[in-house]
Design a protein around this motif. Structure first.
Motif, PDB file in Angstrom:
ATOM      1  N   PHE A   1       0.749  -1.155   0.051  1.00 18.42           N
ATOM      2  CA  PHE A   1       0.013   0.134  -0.104  1.00 18.42           C
ATOM      3  C   PHE A   1       0.820   1.243  -0.263  1.00 18.42           C
ATOM      4  N   SER A   2       0.351   2.343  -0.751  1.00 17.65           N
ATOM      5  CA  SER A   2       0.871   3.521  -0.562  1.00 17.65           C
ATOM      6  C   SER A   2       0.903   4.118   0.734  1.00 17.65           C
ATOM      7  N   ARG A   3       1.872   4.945   1.179  1.00 18.18           N
ATOM      8  CA  ARG A   3       1.681   5.680   2.362  1.00 18.18           C
ATOM      9  C   ARG A   3       0.677   6.849   2.483  1.00 18.18           C
ATOM     10  N   ASP A   4      -0.001   6.838   3.616  1.00 17.03           N
ATOM     11  CA  ASP A   4      -1.063   7.872   3.754  1.00 17.03           C
ATOM     12  C   ASP A   4      -0.597   9.059   4.166  1.00 17.03           C
ATOM     13  N   SER A   5      -0.360  10.060   3.458  1.00 16.12           N
ATOM     14  CA  SER A   5      -0.059  11.543   3.536  1.00 16.12           C
ATOM     15  C   SER A   5      -0.492  12.341   4.692  1.00 16.12           C
ATOM     16  N   PHE A   6      -1.983  12.082   4.665  1.00  8.74           N
ATOM     17  CA  PHE A   6      -2.794  12.397   5.730  1.00  8.74           C
ATOM     18  C   PHE A   6      -2.909  11.729   7.018  1.00  8.74           C
ATOM     19  N   PHE A   7      -2.011  10.653   7.280  1.00 10.16           N
ATOM     20  CA  PHE A   7      -2.087  10.155   8.356  1.00 10.16           C
ATOM     21  C   PHE A   7      -2.044  10.944   9.697  1.00 10.16           C
ATOM     22  N   VAL A   8      -3.109  10.470  10.372  1.00  7.86           N
ATOM     23  CA  VAL A   8      -3.346  11.434  12.028  1.00  7.86           C
ATOM     24  C   VAL A   8      -2.448  10.560  12.993  1.00  7.86           C
ATOM     25  N   GLU A   9      -1.586  11.266  13.456  1.00  9.83           N
ATOM     26  CA  GLU A   9      -0.783  10.773  14.438  1.00  9.83           C
ATOM     27  C   GLU A   9      -1.483   9.967  15.816  1.00  9.83           C
ATOM     28  N   ARG A  10      -1.171   9.026  16.123  1.00 12.34           N
ATOM     29  CA  ARG A  10      -1.823   8.474  17.430  1.00 12.34           C
ATOM     30  C   ARG A  10      -0.970   7.799  18.312  1.00 12.34           C
ATOM     31  N   ASP A  35       3.454   4.875  18.546  1.00  8.66           N
ATOM     32  CA  ASP A  35       4.694   4.959  19.273  1.00  8.66           C
ATOM     33  C   ASP A  35       4.925   3.699  20.388  1.00  8.66           C
ATOM     34  N   LEU A  36       3.899   3.447  20.959  1.00  9.41           N
ATOM     35  CA  LEU A  36       4.031   2.075  21.747  1.00  9.41           C
ATOM     36  C   LEU A  36       4.333   0.848  21.071  1.00  9.41           C
ATOM     37  N   ILE A  37       3.680   0.742  19.645  1.00  8.45           N
ATOM     38  CA  ILE A  37       3.846  -0.472  18.927  1.00  8.45           C
ATOM     39  C   ILE A  37       5.193  -0.393  18.498  1.00  8.45           C
ATOM     40  N   LEU A  38       5.711   0.739  17.952  1.00  9.29           N
ATOM     41  CA  LEU A  38       7.183   0.802  17.580  1.00  9.29           C
ATOM     42  C   LEU A  38       8.255   0.468  18.897  1.00  9.29           C
ATOM     43  N   GLN A  39       7.795   0.850  19.827  1.00 12.25           N
ATOM     44  CA  GLN A  39       8.661   0.503  20.883  1.00 12.25           C
ATOM     45  C   GLN A  39       8.689  -1.029  21.515  1.00 12.25           C
ATOM     46  N   ARG A  40       7.418  -1.716  21.319  1.00 11.60           N
ATOM     47  CA  ARG A  40       7.529  -2.838  21.734  1.00 11.60           C
ATOM     48  C   ARG A  40       8.147  -3.703  20.697  1.00 11.60           C
ATOM     49  N   THR A  41       8.015  -3.318  19.042  1.00  9.37           N
ATOM     50  CA  THR A  41       8.420  -4.146  18.281  1.00  9.37           C
ATOM     51  C   THR A  41      10.074  -3.996  18.145  1.00  9.37           C
ATOM     52  N   SER A  42      10.379  -3.103  18.957  1.00  6.15           N
ATOM     53  CA  SER A  42      11.980  -2.811  18.526  1.00  6.15           C
ATOM     54  C   SER A  42      12.779  -3.706  19.506  1.00  6.15           C
ATOM     55  N   ARG A  51       6.060 -10.267  19.506  1.00  9.92           N
ATOM     56  CA  ARG A  51       5.098 -10.475  18.683  1.00  9.92           C
ATOM     57  C   ARG A  51       3.786  -9.805  19.336  1.00  9.92           C
ATOM     58  N   ILE A  52       3.288  -8.907  18.531  1.00  6.58           N
ATOM     59  CA  ILE A  52       2.502  -8.110  19.382  1.00  6.58           C
ATOM     60  C   ILE A  52       1.052  -7.947  18.335  1.00  6.58           C
ATOM     61  N   GLY A  53      -0.127  -7.934  18.951  1.00  5.74           N
ATOM     62  CA  GLY A  53      -1.192  -8.052  18.085  1.00  5.74           C
ATOM     63  C   GLY A  53      -2.230  -6.754  18.342  1.00  5.74           C
ATOM     64  N   VAL A  54      -2.875  -6.135  17.345  1.00  4.73           N
ATOM     65  CA  VAL A  54      -3.764  -5.194  17.469  1.00  4.73           C
ATOM     66  C   VAL A  54      -5.040  -5.477  17.026  1.00  4.73           C
ATOM     67  N   VAL A  55      -6.071  -4.799  17.199  1.00  5.01           N
ATOM     68  CA  VAL A  55      -7.498  -5.110  16.681  1.00  5.01           C
ATOM     69  C   VAL A  55      -7.786  -3.802  15.692  1.00  5.01           C
ATOM     70  N   GLY A  56      -8.219  -4.237  14.482  1.00  2.00           N
ATOM     71  CA  GLY A  56      -8.377  -3.350  13.539  1.00  2.00           C
ATOM     72  C   GLY A  56      -7.050  -2.508  13.429  1.00  2.00           C
ATOM     73  N   LEU A  57      -7.188  -1.071  13.113  1.00  2.00           N
ATOM     74  CA  LEU A  57      -6.091   0.042  12.753  1.00  2.00           C
ATOM     75  C   LEU A  57      -5.338  -0.386  11.735  1.00  2.00           C
ATOM     76  N   GLY A  58      -5.772  -0.782  10.466  1.00  2.00           N
ATOM     77  CA  GLY A  58      -4.917  -1.223   9.477  1.00  2.00           C
ATOM     78  C   GLY A  58      -4.456  -0.064   8.854  1.00  2.00           C
ATOM     79  N   GLY A  59      -4.785   1.191   8.853  1.00  2.93           N
ATOM     80  CA  GLY A  59      -4.004   2.070   8.530  1.00  2.93           C
ATOM     81  C   GLY A  59      -2.877   2.640   9.320  1.00  2.93           C
ATOM     82  N   LEU A  60      -3.180   2.292  10.392  1.00  3.73           N
ATOM     83  CA  LEU A  60      -1.757   2.398  11.350  1.00  3.73           C
ATOM     84  C   LEU A  60      -0.627   1.246  11.029  1.00  3.73           C
ATOM     85  N   ALA A  61      -1.280   0.405  10.719  1.00  4.48           N
ATOM     86  CA  ALA A  61      -0.208  -0.837  10.527  1.00  4.48           C
ATOM     87  C   ALA A  61       0.835  -0.322   9.253  1.00  4.48           C
TER      88      ALA A  61
END
Length: 339
Positions: free
Chosen positions: A20-29, A33-40, A45-55
């Motif tokens: 997918f192309s990057r969303d230039s209008f992505f709204v910061e959530r 930051d928490l997901i980036l920290q955990r996966t660092s 392995r972490i799971g999120v419900v929904g939030l496809g655009g965030l992925a």
């Protein structure tokens, strides 16, 4: 053509399969930051419900970090799409045999990414919405349109495990994410997963994934009661391996193979029999092997279940404890700190 990393884990090329192309209008959530920290924390392995655009935004941010790891996107809405994603990864990496019609690309990619010498990577498993797709083997009704040969493993067991990678799973189903959590807590052992699934299915709807996970986190007495429940598995070898029995008496980490080789066996066993036992144990992920240092390790759940099995056979545990002492006494006859 993307260069395959076969040079000890260096990272010569940025690589991603983000569809997918990057969303230039992505709204910061804040959760990003928490997901980036955990996966660092590699190996997680972490799971999120929904939030496809965030992925999608997560994948691009990971790709653009100074580490420049490989970023893989796996569609998990069906077994066919899952296999297609793995075949795409294998093709771009030019893994040996990837284009052969009968090649098991699931196993091929899993093995490559589980090898820590191939460098850092991240994976997004997107739309893992259906438990039947993620947790049923092809013998149990998984999509028959996939070209990979039938297997006893489910798709969830083909997700790679490595201290150099981490996985983000998106789903619209909390049950699927709980199932992933259970698979992780069972250390991806096929027999343990089979037993857990059968136990829950036989007792549903009163028993569910959350209850089973809660029981696994309790003390050893509760876990032992759970493990004593016999579930028939046609794949299980009815003969208990001597190597798994005596191994459960050791500390479960860094068990030298010389403590087992030639010392635990009976007069009827042989070197070939010892290697056959190891092959069986490894096939079911019951032990791990450090080839460089010739060491074995065992998951705590395997150790507990083996001891529990011995305890319900009168005198079994005591007999093997005595055998363990004999082996240790022969290996370390003098009580010196140096040895």
């Amino acid at each position: 053509m993307v260069e395959s990393r076969r040079d000890g884990g260096r990272n010569p090329t940025t690589y991603d399969t983000i569809p997918f192309s990057r969303d230039s209008f992505f709204v910061e959530r804040p959760i990003l930051d928490l997901i980036l920290q955990r996966t660092s924390e590699l190996g997680t392995r972490i799971g999120v419900v929904g939030l496809g655009g965030l992925a999608i935004e997560y994948a691009y941010r990971i790709r653009d970090t100074y580490l420049k790891p490989w970023v893989f996107w796996v569609h998990a809405s069906s077994a066919v799409r899952f296999e297609e994603s793995y075949r795409q990864i294998a093709a771009y990496l030019q893994l040996p045999g990837w284009s052969e019609p009968k090649m098991d690309v699931l196993r091929l990619v899993h093995a490559f990414l589980s090898d820590e010498t191939h460098g850092q990577w991240r994976m997004v498993v997107d739309n893992a919405d259906t438990a039947e797709v993620m947790f049923e083997s092809s013998h149990d009704g998984m999509d028959t349109n996939i070209t990979t040969p039938p297997t006893e493993l489910s798709l969830s067991e083909y997700l790679p495990r490595s201290a150099k990678g981490s996985i983000l799973i998106t789903s619209r189903s909390r049950d699927v994410l709980e199932g992933m959590d259970l698979v992780r807590k069972l250390d991806y052992m096929p027999l343990a997963i089979t037993q857990a699934a059968a136990y829950i299915n036989q007792r549903a709807p009163r028993i569910d994934l959350s209850w089973y996970i809660e029981m696994l986190q309790k003390d050893n007495s509760e876990r032992s009661r759970l493990l004593q429940k016999h579930i028939s598995d046609p794949r299980r070898d009815r003969k208990a391996s001597n190597s798994i029995i005596i191994t459960c008496m050791f500390d479960r980490e860094a068990i030298p193979d010389y403590l087992l080789r030639g010392q635990y066996t009976s007069a009827h066993d042989s070197e070939i029999g010892f290697e056959d036992d190891l092959a069986t144990l490894r096939a079911y992920n019951l032990i791990g092997i450090d080839m460089k240092n010739h060491l074995f390790n065992m998951h705590s759940l395997v150790q507990l279940s083996t001891r529990t099995w011995l305890e319900i056979h009168k005198g079994g545990l005591e007999r093997w404890q005595e055998r363990y002492i004999e082996v240790m006494g022969a290996a370390f006859p003098e009580a010196n700190y140096d040895n």
